[in-house]
Write a protein that holds these residues in place. Structure first.
Motif, PDB file in Angstrom:
ATOM      1  N   TRP A 203      -1.951  -2.999  -1.431  1.00 21.71           N
ATOM      2  CA  TRP A 203      -2.053  -1.548  -1.412  1.00 21.71           C
ATOM      3  C   TRP A 203      -2.517  -1.034  -0.054  1.00 21.71           C
ATOM      4  CZ3 TRP A 203       0.631   0.105  -5.255  1.00 21.71           C
ATOM      5  CH2 TRP A 203       0.693  -0.637  -6.431  1.00 21.71           C
ATOM      6  N   THR A 215      -9.765   4.416  -2.859  1.00 20.04           N
ATOM      7  CA  THR A 215      -8.974   4.234  -4.073  1.00 20.04           C
ATOM      8  C   THR A 215      -9.700   4.858  -5.254  1.00 20.04           C
ATOM      9  OG1 THR A 215      -9.985   2.065  -4.516  1.00 20.04           O
ATOM     10  CG2 THR A 215      -7.898   2.078  -3.279  1.00 20.04           C
ATOM     11  N   TRP A 217      -8.725   3.950  -8.880  1.00 19.25           N
ATOM     12  CA  TRP A 217      -7.943   3.332  -9.944  1.00 19.25           C
ATOM     13  C   TRP A 217      -8.555   3.571 -11.327  1.00 19.25           C
ATOM     14  CZ3 TRP A 217      -3.364   1.860  -8.388  1.00 19.25           C
ATOM     15  CH2 TRP A 217      -3.178   1.346  -7.099  1.00 19.25           C
ATOM     16  N   TRP A 241      -5.952   6.796 -10.780  1.00 14.08           N
ATOM     17  CA  TRP A 241      -4.651   6.297 -10.334  1.00 14.08           C
ATOM     18  C   TRP A 241      -4.186   5.119 -11.176  1.00 14.08           C
ATOM     19  CZ3 TRP A 241      -5.702   5.495  -4.375  1.00 14.08           C
ATOM     20  CH2 TRP A 241      -6.190   6.686  -3.824  1.00 14.08           C
TER      21      TRP A 241
END
Length: 273
Positions: A203, A215, A217, A241
């Motif tokens: 990523w 991030t 997630w 995400w």
């Protein structure tokens, strides 16, 4: 009719150190597209798919979206062919076909979004594996131009440290000759998997080619379900995400501008097509 919301990030004198230094406008595009279609749409009508640099921007984007049970594309994606050699530290494209670098059938597949290091399988074919798995490994010694098989099983990073301490590095395979010498070294060894120096950063890529390590997630994400999820969506109900198949259809977050910093003005208008 398509609703587009503009979120203007105004430049602040001094700014916040966690944010890039210039203004951006953000657009929510209420139109279902694949990730590639979304990228093309954003580049044609705006600048690109959005890059999210921190939680503030993530929250701002969430505030633009409808509070419904659906998703929108962001610019983050996982390039499963963005491999690098430990010995060189440079990007080296390793596609699905190559003269001397051959992937095993169905590889690389990044099972469960955990396979970012490469082992030789059956001495000749490459297979992406979890970097924490323990396998024998193959070092290269530049002073003697020799390949050393270490049969003690270690993780990829432990193998890298060992090779760098006692030899030069984990081996790379950059020519037919190197591949032939490695095959000879492994011949008759009986090892099923052996680490080599190929790895990639997960990523690591945003559509606009800028860098962000932020991030957000979902707890179970990314998981690369069915080994087919290499693009990222944001969930409207939480701002979290998920990795998604790039050919799925979702709404889109685009931006206009360069890089950004922090105060916000939000306006929404309707665009007829």
């Amino acid at each position: 009719m398509e609703e587009t919301c503009l979120l203007l990030i105004l430049l602040l004198s001094g700014g916040l150190s966690t944010l890039p230094p210039h203004s951006r406008e953000y657009q929510f595009v209420n139109q279902l597209m694949t990730w590639t279609e979304a990228q093309s749409y954003c580049r044609e009508h705006f600048t690109d798919l959005v890059t999210i640099y921190n939680s503030n921007i993530n929250q701002l984007l969430l505030s633009m979206s409808p509070n419904i049970d659906t998703f929108a594309w962001i610019g983050l994606y996982d390039d499963r062919y963005s491999w690098k050699w430990s010995m060189e530290g440079k990007l080296f494209y390793v596609g699905s076909t190559h003269e001397f670098l051959i992937w095993a059938n169905g590889q690389p597949d990044c099972v469960n979004a955990k396979e970012y290091c490469v082992a030789l399988q059956g001495q000749t074919q490459m297979d992406d594996r979890p970097c924490g798995d323990s396998y024998p490994f193959l070092c290269y010694n530049a002073s003697s131009t020799s390949y050393i098989l270490v049969k003690e099983s270690r993780s990829w990073s432990e193998a890298q440290s060992y090779c760098r301490t006692y030899h030069t590095d984990l081996t790379s395979i950059r020519s037919k000759e190197e591949k032939s010498n490695i095959t000879l070294t492994l011949n008759g060894s009986g090892v099923q998997y052996v680490w080599i120096g190929l790895y990639r950063d997960p990523w690591a890529f945003w559509s606009d080619n800028t860098t962000s390590t932020f991030t957000n997630w979902e707890p179970s994400q990314p998981n690369n379900y069915n080994s087919a999820q290499y693009c990222v969506t944001m969930y409207f109900m939480s701002g979290k995400w998920s990795d998604s198949a790039c050919n799925e259809k979702a709404d889109v977050f685009c931006f206009t501008g360069e890089v950004q910093n922090a105060n916000t003005i939000r306006s929404c208008h309707h665009v007829k097509h």
